[in-house]
Write a protein that holds these residues in place. Structure first.
Motif, PDB file in Angstrom:
ATOM      1  N   GLU A 115      10.195 -77.630   5.741  1.00 15.74           N
ATOM      2  CA  GLU A 115      10.913 -79.062   6.131  1.00 15.74           C
ATOM      3  C   GLU A 115      11.381 -79.910   4.938  1.00 15.74           C
ATOM      4  O   GLU A 115      11.854 -80.800   5.316  1.00 15.74           O
ATOM      5  CB  GLU A 115       9.625 -79.702   6.932  1.00 15.74           C
ATOM      6  CG  GLU A 115       8.593 -80.371   6.048  1.00 15.74           C
ATOM      7  CD  GLU A 115       7.650 -79.492   5.846  1.00 15.74           C
ATOM      8  OE1 GLU A 115       6.627 -80.095   5.295  1.00 15.74           O
ATOM      9  OE2 GLU A 115       7.743 -78.245   5.813  1.00 15.74           O
ATOM     10  N   LYS A 116      11.175 -79.424   3.882  1.00 13.50           N
ATOM     11  CA  LYS A 116      11.918 -80.118   2.742  1.00 13.50           C
ATOM     12  C   LYS A 116      13.044 -79.564   2.149  1.00 13.50           C
ATOM     13  O   LYS A 116      13.157 -79.601   0.764  1.00 13.50           O
ATOM     14  CB  LYS A 116      10.794 -80.466   1.677  1.00 13.50           C
ATOM     15  CG  LYS A 116       9.820 -81.591   2.240  1.00 13.50           C
ATOM     16  CD  LYS A 116       8.674 -81.623   1.188  1.00 13.50           C
ATOM     17  CE  LYS A 116       7.715 -82.819   1.792  1.00 13.50           C
ATOM     18  NZ  LYS A 116       6.641 -82.657   0.630  1.00 13.50           N
ATOM     19  N   GLU A 117      13.640 -78.688   2.665  1.00 12.33           N
ATOM     20  CA  GLU A 117      14.610 -77.617   1.784  1.00 12.33           C
ATOM     21  C   GLU A 117      15.855 -78.358   1.220  1.00 12.33           C
ATOM     22  O   GLU A 117      16.524 -77.849   0.255  1.00 12.33           O
ATOM     23  CB  GLU A 117      15.051 -76.320   2.717  1.00 12.33           C
ATOM     24  CG  GLU A 117      15.877 -76.830   3.922  1.00 12.33           C
ATOM     25  CD  GLU A 117      16.142 -75.729   4.732  1.00 12.33           C
ATOM     26  OE1 GLU A 117      15.407 -74.577   4.346  1.00 12.33           O
ATOM     27  OE2 GLU A 117      16.748 -75.591   5.620  1.00 12.33           O
ATOM     28  N   ASN A 118      16.241 -79.502   1.865  1.00 15.08           N
ATOM     29  CA  ASN A 118      17.227 -80.129   1.067  1.00 15.08           C
ATOM     30  C   ASN A 118      16.804 -81.335   0.099  1.00 15.08           C
ATOM     31  O   ASN A 118      17.722 -81.819  -0.868  1.00 15.08           O
ATOM     32  CB  ASN A 118      18.038 -80.851   2.200  1.00 15.08           C
ATOM     33  CG  ASN A 118      18.845 -80.000   2.761  1.00 15.08           C
ATOM     34  OD1 ASN A 118      18.920 -78.756   2.625  1.00 15.08           O
ATOM     35  ND2 ASN A 118      19.218 -80.550   4.242  1.00 15.08           N
ATOM     36  N   ASN A 119      15.735 -81.357  -0.519  1.00 14.52           N
ATOM     37  CA  ASN A 119      15.012 -82.173  -1.556  1.00 14.52           C
ATOM     38  C   ASN A 119      15.218 -81.326  -2.679  1.00 14.52           C
ATOM     39  O   ASN A 119      14.871 -80.080  -2.868  1.00 14.52           O
ATOM     40  CB  ASN A 119      13.643 -82.668  -1.589  1.00 14.52           C
ATOM     41  CG  ASN A 119      13.477 -83.627  -0.371  1.00 14.52           C
ATOM     42  OD1 ASN A 119      14.395 -83.979   0.305  1.00 14.52           O
ATOM     43  ND2 ASN A 119      12.269 -83.934  -0.068  1.00 14.52           N
ATOM     44  N   THR A 120      15.586 -82.177  -3.987  1.00 12.53           N
ATOM     45  CA  THR A 120      15.730 -81.540  -5.057  1.00 12.53           C
ATOM     46  C   THR A 120      14.387 -80.956  -5.660  1.00 12.53           C
ATOM     47  O   THR A 120      13.432 -81.502  -5.384  1.00 12.53           O
ATOM     48  CB  THR A 120      16.566 -82.421  -6.060  1.00 12.53           C
ATOM     49  OG1 THR A 120      16.777 -81.571  -7.038  1.00 12.53           O
ATOM     50  CG2 THR A 120      15.845 -83.592  -6.332  1.00 12.53           C
ATOM     51  N   GLY A 121      14.521 -79.857  -6.292  1.00  9.45           N
ATOM     52  CA  GLY A 121      13.190 -79.424  -7.196  1.00  9.45           C
ATOM     53  C   GLY A 121      12.323 -78.546  -6.087  1.00  9.45           C
ATOM     54  O   GLY A 121      11.079 -78.357  -6.398  1.00  9.45           O
ATOM     55  N   MET A 122      12.663 -78.393  -4.819  1.00  9.28           N
ATOM     56  CA  MET A 122      11.488 -78.340  -3.886  1.00  9.28           C
ATOM     57  C   MET A 122      11.565 -76.395  -3.934  1.00  9.28           C
ATOM     58  O   MET A 122      10.478 -75.920  -3.630  1.00  9.28           O
ATOM     59  CB  MET A 122      11.957 -78.403  -2.436  1.00  9.28           C
ATOM     60  CG  MET A 122      11.659 -79.816  -2.130  1.00  9.28           C
ATOM     61  SD  MET A 122       9.774 -79.857  -2.153  1.00  9.28           S
ATOM     62  CE  MET A 122       9.694 -81.544  -2.958  1.00  9.28           C
ATOM     63  N   MET A 486      21.646 -69.016  -4.863  1.00  6.42           N
ATOM     64  CA  MET A 486      20.942 -69.172  -3.486  1.00  6.42           C
ATOM     65  C   MET A 486      21.057 -70.260  -2.943  1.00  6.42           C
ATOM     66  O   MET A 486      21.333 -70.455  -1.873  1.00  6.42           O
ATOM     67  CB  MET A 486      19.495 -68.600  -3.698  1.00  6.42           C
ATOM     68  CG  MET A 486      19.034 -68.678  -2.259  1.00  6.42           C
ATOM     69  SD  MET A 486      16.919 -68.367  -2.260  1.00  6.42           S
ATOM     70  CE  MET A 486      16.418 -69.928  -2.709  1.00  6.42           C
ATOM     71  N   LEU A 487      20.855 -71.206  -3.906  1.00  2.94           N
ATOM     72  CA  LEU A 487      20.955 -73.096  -3.075  1.00  2.94           C
ATOM     73  C   LEU A 487      22.400 -73.241  -2.688  1.00  2.94           C
ATOM     74  O   LEU A 487      22.311 -73.714  -1.549  1.00  2.94           O
ATOM     75  CB  LEU A 487      20.681 -73.883  -4.411  1.00  2.94           C
ATOM     76  CG  LEU A 487      19.360 -73.846  -5.142  1.00  2.94           C
ATOM     77  CD1 LEU A 487      19.252 -74.793  -6.090  1.00  2.94           C
ATOM     78  CD2 LEU A 487      18.201 -74.451  -4.078  1.00  2.94           C
ATOM     79  N   ASN A 488      23.311 -72.559  -3.375  1.00  3.52           N
ATOM     80  CA  ASN A 488      24.776 -72.847  -2.738  1.00  3.52           C
ATOM     81  C   ASN A 488      24.813 -72.144  -1.604  1.00  3.52           C
ATOM     82  O   ASN A 488      25.486 -72.587  -0.561  1.00  3.52           O
ATOM     83  CB  ASN A 488      25.477 -72.167  -4.033  1.00  3.52           C
ATOM     84  CG  ASN A 488      26.964 -72.482  -3.549  1.00  3.52           C
ATOM     85  OD1 ASN A 488      27.548 -73.543  -3.331  1.00  3.52           O
ATOM     86  ND2 ASN A 488      27.891 -71.622  -3.453  1.00  3.52           N
ATOM     87  N   LEU A 489      24.481 -70.924  -1.384  1.00  6.62           N
ATOM     88  CA  LEU A 489      24.805 -69.983  -0.319  1.00  6.62           C
ATOM     89  C   LEU A 489      23.925 -70.437   0.878  1.00  6.62           C
ATOM     90  O   LEU A 489      24.263 -70.181   1.964  1.00  6.62           O
ATOM     91  CB  LEU A 489      24.801 -68.525  -0.671  1.00  6.62           C
ATOM     92  CG  LEU A 489      25.662 -67.966  -1.709  1.00  6.62           C
ATOM     93  CD1 LEU A 489      25.463 -66.562  -2.065  1.00  6.62           C
ATOM     94  CD2 LEU A 489      27.125 -68.017  -0.993  1.00  6.62           C
ATOM     95  N   THR A 490      22.715 -70.995   0.664  1.00  5.47           N
ATOM     96  CA  THR A 490      21.867 -71.398   1.884  1.00  5.47           C
ATOM     97  C   THR A 490      22.314 -72.871   2.082  1.00  5.47           C
ATOM     98  O   THR A 490      21.529 -73.414   3.005  1.00  5.47           O
ATOM     99  CB  THR A 490      20.472 -71.053   1.382  1.00  5.47           C
ATOM    100  OG1 THR A 490      20.029 -71.839   0.196  1.00  5.47           O
ATOM    101  CG2 THR A 490      20.086 -69.743   1.480  1.00  5.47           C
TER     102      THR A 490
END
Ligand SMILES: Nc1nc2c(ncn2[C@@H]2O[C@H](COP(=O)(O)OP(=O)(O)OP(=O)(O)O)[C@@H](O)[C@H]2O)c(=O)[nH]1
Ligand SMILES: [Ca+2]
Length: 542
Positions: A115-122, A486-490
């Motif tokens: 539930e926090k995938e868009n927060n930085t550093g997660m 991965m952050l970019n593609l997801t």
């Protein structure tokens, strides 16, 4: 019975109850054992008493019920809001990225709270596995071997990731400079290798997302995203960290420059968390540490005057006493330079351990004769002046860490390298019996290359040398391009800053509880105040 008791219907009855209760020791809403409602009806209809009701507006049962209702209301409100905002039990999602580098392949498993995938550093690195053997580009003559080589690490990934998450776990394979070189050299062979790894990865229960060769710009930019994401720089107004990556076959430099980027090829724009970034990035193919060693040795072989007899290649970048027979083919087996005609298939590689000469020989691999821009690194490539702090990872770290040079000044670094290079090979081996001799023999060269690349290539100076931080990991995660990829593609880094709650969950719950408590206390105080004033009103009447 006092007058008030017999006459007033509702309110007077309350006084009676209290008076009676005090006398008999009983509490509550009964009058002589008769329920209150009954007592009220018994006394109803009597109207001949004086009007004392106005001075005594509080009826104990009503107030108690009222306070109880308010208390229950507040508790319910707090409970609902607490339950509503309570974090759900941590559910993790997973992602796999294979870094198919020129020297070897590593499998990275990442995890993040769902539930926090868009927060930085997660997103954090859960596990890493180094594939045995060389990089996938070394399987050009046996493409099937490339896919097979990945099996052990992918089996490990199956164990590490909970089975119910397998089907939704994306798998990406990104190949870098080794495959870029193979593609240049033999395009069909590189395709076959990619098909082989694809076939292998598709046999796993994960969600296969593709295997491709990254461009140098992507490799640089995703490395920059990784280090800044892990450092949590991206949502702050503070500066960012430049990224320096040294691989086996290429090296990347990426940072936010102060000056204008003069060449289109070196510019990448990102909008992350509502901030715009214009990055300078360049990837030097053939300038990874393994390829530069070949370039440097090839240059020395080429400049040997007599190529008809057995060559003893005297190399200042190798320790005195180092002496090994090598094949000419092992130096020239690269599209990074043209081969040279030599009579013999082998030569003897002899170390002389002279740091100054070593640096001179390394400088020859940088062409600084032309620059079509206001400033260049080498080979005519635009470079704005380096600015801010840099994270230097991969071989920058392996080498400088081995040489114990991660925290020294520029001058000290130079001085320590000089001493190290002149140390006899025998002593080096004695001091490091467990390290493979191939790696051990190359640290003098590699350290000197790093210093020369940073100083002559990227124009770092003794003054800003310590702005370079040699890092392997940030937190639990390796610095490298894989996480950023991965952050970019997801789509885990949104272009706009997501809305965040006014206060964190813990603070919110505490605030609600304290605030509710304050209301209850205020109500009680008000109740007691009115009760006292009612009593004094009664006394006045009596
Ligand atoms: N000393 C040491 N060297 C390492 C280690 N891992 C890799 N290397 C060497 O460091 C160099 C760079 O390694 P990597 O960063 O993995 O390079 P790569 O990703 O395979 O190559 P590129 O495709 O050019 O990025 C290679 O020469 C490796 O052999 C390590 O743990 N210790
Ligand atoms: Ca790499």
């Amino acid at each position: 019975m006092p007058k008030t008791e017999a006459s007033a219907p509702g309110r007077i009855c309350m006084q009676l109850t209290r008076a009676h209760g005090t006398a008999s020791g009983s509490k509550g809403s009964h009058y002589k054992g008769i329920p209150l409602s009954l007592a009220l009806s018994d006394t109803g209809g009597n109207t001949h008493m004086p009007d004392v009701k106005v001075k005594n507006p509080w009826h104990r049962p009503v107030v108690i019920v009222l306070v109880a209702f308010i208390a229950v209301g507040i508790i319910t409100m707090v409970s609902i809001s607490v339950v509503q905002h309570k974090p759900l039990p941590q559910k993790y999602k997973y992602g796999i990225v294979l870094d198919a580098g020129s020297s070897h392949t590593s499998v990275f498993i990442y995890q993040w709270p769902a539930e926090k995938e868009n927060n930085t550093g997660m997103v954090q690195q859960l596990h890493t596995c180094n594939v045995k053997g060389k990089g996938i580009s070394s399987y050009s003559a046996n493409p099937n071997g490339a896919g097979t080589s990945l099996q052990e690490c992918m089996d490990e990934a199956k164990q590490k990731i909970p089975a119910h998450r397998h089907s939704e776990t994306p798998v990406y394979l990104g190949a870098t400079a080794g495959m870029r070189l193979l593609k240049m050299e033999d395009d069909p062979a590189s395709e076959k290798v990619l098909v082989s790894v694809e076939r292998s990865l598709k046999t796993y229960p994960f969600s296969y997302q593709g295997a491709r060769i990254l461009s140098g710009q992507e490799e640089g930019a995703f490395g920059w995203i990784t280090v800044n994401y892990l450092n949590e720089n991206l949502r702050k107004p503070t500066g960012t960290l430049g990224a320096l990556d040294l691989g086996g076959a290429s090296t990347q430099i990426t940072f936010v420059p102060q000056q204008e980027i003069e060449s289109y090829d070196n510019s990448i724009d990102f909008r992350l968390y509502g901030n715009d970034y214009q990055l300078y990035t360049h990837s030097f193919l053939c300038y990874g540490k393994d390829q530069v060693l070949k370039l440097s040795m090839g240059e020395k072989l080429r400049s040997t005057p007599d190529k008809t007899h057995h060559i003893e290649l005297k190399d200042p970048c190798f320790h005195p006493g180092y002496n090994l027979s090598k094949t000419v083919q092992s130096v020239f087996d690269t599209p990074c330079m043209q081969t040279v005609n030599m009579q013999n298939e082998t030569f003897t590689h002899v170390g002389t351990g002279n740091w100054v000469q070593c640096q001179e020989s390394i400088r020859k691999v940088f062409n600084t004769s032309h620059c079509p821009y206001s400033s260049c690194s080498f080979n005519g490539v635009f470079l704005p002046s380096v600015d801010g702090n840099f994270g230097a990872f991969s071989a920058f770290y392996f080498v400088m860490d081995f040489l114990n040079l991660t925290n020294d000044s520029f001058d000290k670094t130079k001085q320590k390298l000089m001493t190290y290079c002149s140390t006899p090979w025998k002593k080096i081996v004695e001091n490091h019996p467990r390290i493979k001799e191939k790696y051990l023999s190359e640290y003098c060269f590699a350290g000197t290359y790093i210093l020369t690349l940073l100083e002559d290539g990227y124009k770092f100076t003794p003054e800003n040398w310590n702005d370079i931080k040699f890092i392997k990991k940030i937190g639990d995660s390796d610095a490298g391009w894989t996480l950023g990829y991965m952050l970019n593609l997801t789509n885990m880094i949104p272009a706009e800053d997501p809305d965040t709650p006014l206060m964190p969950h813990g603070g919110y719950v505490t605030f609600m509880l304290l605030f509710s408590l304050l209301i209850v206390v205020l109500l009680l105080m008000a109740y007691m105040y009115f009760r006292r004033s009612t009593r004094s009103g009664q006394k006045d009447i009596v």
